[in-house]
Each structure stands twice: as C-alpha cells, then as structure tokens.
Design a protein around this motif. Structure first.
Motif, PDB file in Angstrom:
ATOM      1  N   VAL A   9       0.852  -1.191   0.000  1.00 20.27           N
ATOM      2  CA  VAL A   9       0.000   0.000   0.000  1.00 20.27           C
ATOM      3  C   VAL A   9       0.883   1.234   0.000  1.00 20.27           C
ATOM      4  CG1 VAL A   9      -1.766   1.300   1.258  1.00 20.27           C
ATOM      5  CG2 VAL A   9      -1.829  -1.194   1.257  1.00 20.27           C
ATOM      6  N   ASP A  10       0.628   2.155  -0.927  1.00 19.37           N
ATOM      7  CA  ASP A  10       1.302   3.448  -0.905  1.00 19.37           C
ATOM      8  C   ASP A  10       0.653   4.304   0.189  1.00 19.37           C
ATOM      9  OD1 ASP A  10       3.092   5.466  -2.688  1.00 19.37           O
ATOM     10  OD2 ASP A  10       1.301   6.486  -1.950  1.00 19.37           O
ATOM     11  N   LEU A  11       1.454   4.901   1.056  1.00 20.97           N
ATOM     12  CA  LEU A  11       0.941   5.655   2.198  1.00 20.97           C
ATOM     13  C   LEU A  11       0.855   7.155   1.897  1.00 20.97           C
ATOM     14  CD1 LEU A  11       2.843   3.822   5.088  1.00 20.97           C
ATOM     15  CD2 LEU A  11       0.503   3.433   4.277  1.00 20.97           C
ATOM     16  N   GLY A  12       0.421   7.484   0.692  1.00 19.74           N
ATOM     17  CA  GLY A  12       0.312   8.895   0.330  1.00 19.74           C
ATOM     18  C   GLY A  12       1.660   9.533   0.063  1.00 19.74           C
ATOM     19  N   SER A  13       2.579   8.785  -0.502  1.00 17.84           N
ATOM     20  CA  SER A  13       3.933   9.287  -0.737  1.00 17.84           C
ATOM     21  C   SER A  13       3.933  10.416  -1.768  1.00 17.84           C
ATOM     22  CB  SER A  13       4.832   8.148  -1.226  1.00 17.84           C
ATOM     23  OG  SER A  13       4.417   7.696  -2.501  1.00 17.84           O
ATOM     24  N   THR A  14       4.987  11.206  -1.741  1.00 17.40           N
ATOM     25  CA  THR A  14       5.111  12.327  -2.677  1.00 17.40           C
ATOM     26  C   THR A  14       5.367  11.855  -4.097  1.00 17.40           C
ATOM     27  OG1 THR A  14       5.969  13.760  -0.921  1.00 17.40           O
ATOM     28  CG2 THR A  14       6.412  14.426  -3.198  1.00 17.40           C
ATOM     29  N   ASN A  15       6.238  10.869  -4.265  1.00 16.45           N
ATOM     30  CA  ASN A  15       6.658  10.445  -5.603  1.00 16.45           C
ATOM     31  C   ASN A  15       6.051   9.130  -6.054  1.00 16.45           C
ATOM     32  OD1 ASN A  15       8.422  12.674  -6.189  1.00 16.45           O
ATOM     33  ND2 ASN A  15       9.814  11.842  -4.640  1.00 16.45           N
ATOM     34  N   GLY A  16       5.180   8.555  -5.253  1.00 19.07           N
ATOM     35  CA  GLY A  16       4.464   7.366  -5.690  1.00 19.07           C
ATOM     36  C   GLY A  16       5.237   6.071  -5.538  1.00 19.07           C
ATOM     37  N   THR A  17       4.513   4.965  -5.769  1.00 17.19           N
ATOM     38  CA  THR A  17       5.059   3.611  -5.664  1.00 17.19           C
ATOM     39  C   THR A  17       4.707   2.860  -6.941  1.00 17.19           C
ATOM     40  OG1 THR A  17       4.761   3.614  -3.260  1.00 17.19           O
ATOM     41  CG2 THR A  17       5.009   1.470  -4.330  1.00 17.19           C
ATOM     42  N   ARG A  18       5.661   2.105  -7.451  1.00 18.85           N
ATOM     43  CA  ARG A  18       5.435   1.338  -8.685  1.00 18.85           C
ATOM     44  C   ARG A  18       5.721  -0.131  -8.439  1.00 18.85           C
ATOM     45  NH1 ARG A  18       5.206   5.120 -12.824  1.00 18.85           N
ATOM     46  NH2 ARG A  18       5.472   3.561 -14.459  1.00 18.85           N
ATOM     47  N   VAL A  19       4.924  -0.987  -9.090  1.00 20.84           N
ATOM     48  CA  VAL A  19       5.132  -2.433  -9.049  1.00 20.84           C
ATOM     49  C   VAL A  19       5.253  -2.913 -10.491  1.00 20.84           C
ATOM     50  CG1 VAL A  19       4.161  -4.673  -8.446  1.00 20.84           C
ATOM     51  CG2 VAL A  19       3.913  -2.744  -6.872  1.00 20.84           C
ATOM     52  N   ASN A  20       6.396  -3.497 -10.812  1.00 22.70           N
ATOM     53  CA  ASN A  20       6.663  -3.977 -12.173  1.00 22.70           C
ATOM     54  C   ASN A  20       6.426  -2.872 -13.202  1.00 22.70           C
ATOM     55  OD1 ASN A  20       7.220  -6.538 -11.082  1.00 22.70           O
ATOM     56  ND2 ASN A  20       5.077  -7.141 -11.235  1.00 22.70           N
ATOM     57  N   GLY A  21       6.784  -1.646 -12.824  1.00 19.65           N
ATOM     58  CA  GLY A  21       6.705  -0.513 -13.739  1.00 19.65           C
ATOM     59  C   GLY A  21       5.388   0.235 -13.734  1.00 19.65           C
ATOM     60  N   ALA A  22       4.371  -0.258 -13.033  1.00 26.19           N
ATOM     61  CA  ALA A  22       3.060   0.387 -13.015  1.00 26.19           C
ATOM     62  C   ALA A  22       2.833   1.089 -11.683  1.00 26.19           C
ATOM     63  CB  ALA A  22       1.953  -0.632 -13.263  1.00 26.19           C
ATOM     64  N   ALA A  23       2.331   2.323 -11.745  1.00 25.45           N
ATOM     65  CA  ALA A  23       2.032   3.062 -10.521  1.00 25.45           C
ATOM     66  C   ALA A  23       0.845   2.417  -9.808  1.00 25.45           C
ATOM     67  CB  ALA A  23       1.725   4.514 -10.856  1.00 25.45           C
ATOM     68  N   ILE A  24       0.930   2.303  -8.485  1.00 25.02           N
ATOM     69  CA  ILE A  24      -0.139   1.652  -7.709  1.00 25.02           C
ATOM     70  C   ILE A  24      -0.457   2.486  -6.469  1.00 25.02           C
ATOM     71  CG2 ILE A  24       0.514  -0.637  -8.500  1.00 25.02           C
ATOM     72  CD1 ILE A  24       1.170   0.129  -4.893  1.00 25.02           C
ATOM     73  N   ARG A  25      -1.671   2.330  -5.981  1.00 24.57           N
ATOM     74  CA  ARG A  25      -2.026   2.790  -4.639  1.00 24.57           C
ATOM     75  C   ARG A  25      -2.070   1.595  -3.686  1.00 24.57           C
ATOM     76  NH1 ARG A  25      -7.215   6.545  -4.588  1.00 24.57           N
ATOM     77  NH2 ARG A  25      -6.617   6.590  -2.385  1.00 24.57           N
ATOM     78  N   GLU A  26      -2.496   0.446  -4.220  1.00 22.58           N
ATOM     79  CA  GLU A  26      -2.532  -0.793  -3.446  1.00 22.58           C
ATOM     80  C   GLU A  26      -2.451  -1.940  -4.431  1.00 22.58           C
ATOM     81  OE1 GLU A  26      -5.742  -3.167  -0.643  1.00 22.58           O
ATOM     82  OE2 GLU A  26      -5.427  -1.018  -0.338  1.00 22.58           O
ATOM     83  N   ALA A  27      -1.635  -2.959  -4.112  1.00 24.37           N
ATOM     84  CA  ALA A  27      -1.472  -4.082  -5.030  1.00 24.37           C
ATOM     85  C   ALA A  27      -1.086  -5.332  -4.255  1.00 24.37           C
ATOM     86  CB  ALA A  27      -0.414  -3.777  -6.087  1.00 24.37           C
ATOM     87  N   VAL A  28      -1.598  -6.471  -4.705  1.00 24.40           N
ATOM     88  CA  VAL A  28      -1.153  -7.764  -4.191  1.00 24.40           C
ATOM     89  C   VAL A  28       0.152  -8.118  -4.893  1.00 24.40           C
ATOM     90  CG1 VAL A  28      -1.695 -10.212  -4.021  1.00 24.40           C
ATOM     91  CG2 VAL A  28      -3.504  -8.518  -3.699  1.00 24.40           C
ATOM     92  N   VAL A  29       1.161  -8.477  -4.128  1.00 26.05           N
ATOM     93  CA  VAL A  29       2.477  -8.775  -4.692  1.00 26.05           C
ATOM     94  C   VAL A  29       2.934 -10.150  -4.231  1.00 26.05           C
ATOM     95  CG1 VAL A  29       3.156  -6.356  -4.899  1.00 26.05           C
ATOM     96  CG2 VAL A  29       3.624  -7.586  -2.774  1.00 26.05           C
ATOM     97  N   GLY A  30       3.944 -10.675  -4.935  1.00 22.63           N
ATOM     98  CA  GLY A  30       4.474 -11.986  -4.597  1.00 22.63           C
ATOM     99  C   GLY A  30       5.866 -12.162  -5.161  1.00 22.63           C
TER     100      GLY A  30
END
Length: 248
Positions: A204-225
C-alpha cells in the motif's frame, strides 16, 4: 469492565493520530470494531471447556475504503486487540493471538463490509450471516510467502540487503525508524507498507510524494508476490523466493 470500554480505548488510540480525522472512508474504525465483535459472537463454536472464539479475521471492504483506511497503519493490530479483549470479556476460549487483515475487494460498494472468521486449527475463514450475502463461504488461507522468502532492497549508492518476510508488517520509508529504512531523498518518510492480508501479501502506498510502482506500473494498493519488483523513488525492492541466489 463496561461493555464499551474496549471500543473507547480503541478510539482513543486511533484518534490521537491526525490521519484518523482525514480518512474519507464510508466505513469508520468504530464500525469495523463493532462488526468484528458481532462476528466473534456469531462464529464461536462449542469446545470441551466452553465456547471457542475464532482468531483469524479478514475484513473485506471496497477498494476505495481500503485505500482510505490505509492511512491508519496500525488499524489491523488495533482491531486484533479489540477481538482479544472481546473474547476475554465474553469468557470464550482463545487458542492463539487474533490476527486481523483489512482487504480491498473489487466489486464491493463503498460502505460494504464482509467479515470472514476462522479458527486456529483449520486455517479457514467462514463468512457469517449478516455479511453481504446470506450464505457460508470457506476459503483456504495459505501462508503469505514460503519460509525463507526475502525482500531484497537496493538503494542508490548502497549494497543490496535482504530483509526476511516473516509475516510481520513492514513500513518502507526514509525515516530512520522505518522497518525498511532507505537513504533515498526521493522516498517519503513513511512511503509504503507491505503486510499480509487474508492470505496475500499487499503493498500500500501511504500517500507518498513520488508514488510507488510495481513492475513498472504506478499503484495505490497491489497484491504482490515472489518475482515482483517494487520501486520507491530511486530505490528498487524485489520479493525473492528461497533458493533464488545470492544478493545482486
């Protein structure tokens, strides 16, 4: 103890935090706590020494509510404390420390809540009457990751290091007291959170300034493995399964 004492303590702890006043969610924490207590009463089962309380709970909410509730990073731990206090107050047998996961589910409307309650000996979660549908669902809850899985962290200008994924929530950020502290000026002090929910590992991205990406895609929340690559600022993190080789 007064019946509302546990809820009052729960709310006091939550609302000491400024973020608790900025949820924007259709589901308030007190609603989650009250419904969790009711689910414990409905799901209890008979045991040789008296009623046995469920101890594993998945609270399924809409994706929007999940994103808003993520502003309270200790919400799941606080709800687990509510579950433990309620079971003790009712005199139910408790076979392990309660665990609560709040999980966003596609298709649920804002304000909807489905509670799955499971027991220590079955690793199953059972939907109780009074949730969204009048039926019973049983879901297996496998381990989130295999033992020995690690989070490999490669911050700019530093050597990679491995952090065991052992089931505890991990806060990722620039703050020195973050569970995964990274010296990256592009990373927020509390940037993201990686934690188990309902048998899955959720970022889960906690409201960061520059965002969070998973496998190149910007996310707010994602299931990962295992195999997924996470980017926060200029820092790269990867979930590495056992036997995948030495640090790169």
């Amino acid at each position: 103890m007064r019946p509302l004492a546990t809820l009052e303590r729960f709310l006091e702890r939550l609302f000491e935090r400024p973020t608790a006043r900025l949820l924007g969610a259709r589901l308030e924490p007190v609603t989650l706590a009250r419904r969790l207590e009711r689910a414990i009463d409905e799901a209890r089962r008979a045991g040789p020494d008296g009623p046995v309380a469920p101890t594993r709970f998945t609270l399924q909410v809409s994706l929007g509510d999940a994103a808003a509730l993520a502003a309270l990073p200790t919400l799941e731990e606080e709800l687990a404390g509510v579950a433990l206090d309620h079971a003790r107050r009712r005199g139910y047998r408790i076979r392990e420390q309660p665990v609560v996961a709040v999980l966003g589910v596609a298709g649920l409307e804002p304000g909807d809540l489905r509670i799955l309650a499971g027991f220590a000996d079955s690793r199953a979660a059972v939907e109780r009457p009074g949730a969204l549908h009048d039926r019973t669902l049983v879901h297996a809850l496998p381990p989130v990751v295999a033992p020995g899985t690690v989070l490999r962290v490669a911050a700019p200008g530093g050597a990679a290091r491995d952090i065991p994924l052992d089931g505890r929530p991990l806060t990722i950020g620039r703050a020195a007291d973050a569970d995964v502290a990274v010296p990256d000026p592009l990373v927020s002090r509390r940037h993201a959170r990686l934690a188990p929910r309902g048998g899955r590992l959720v970022l889960v991205d906690l409201g960061s300034t520059n965002g969070t990406r998973v496998n190149g895609a910007a996310i707010r929340e994602a299931v990962v493995g295992p195999g997924d690559r996470i980017e926060v600022g200029a820092t790269r993190l990867e979930i590495v399964p056992p036997g995948a080789g030495a640090r790169s």
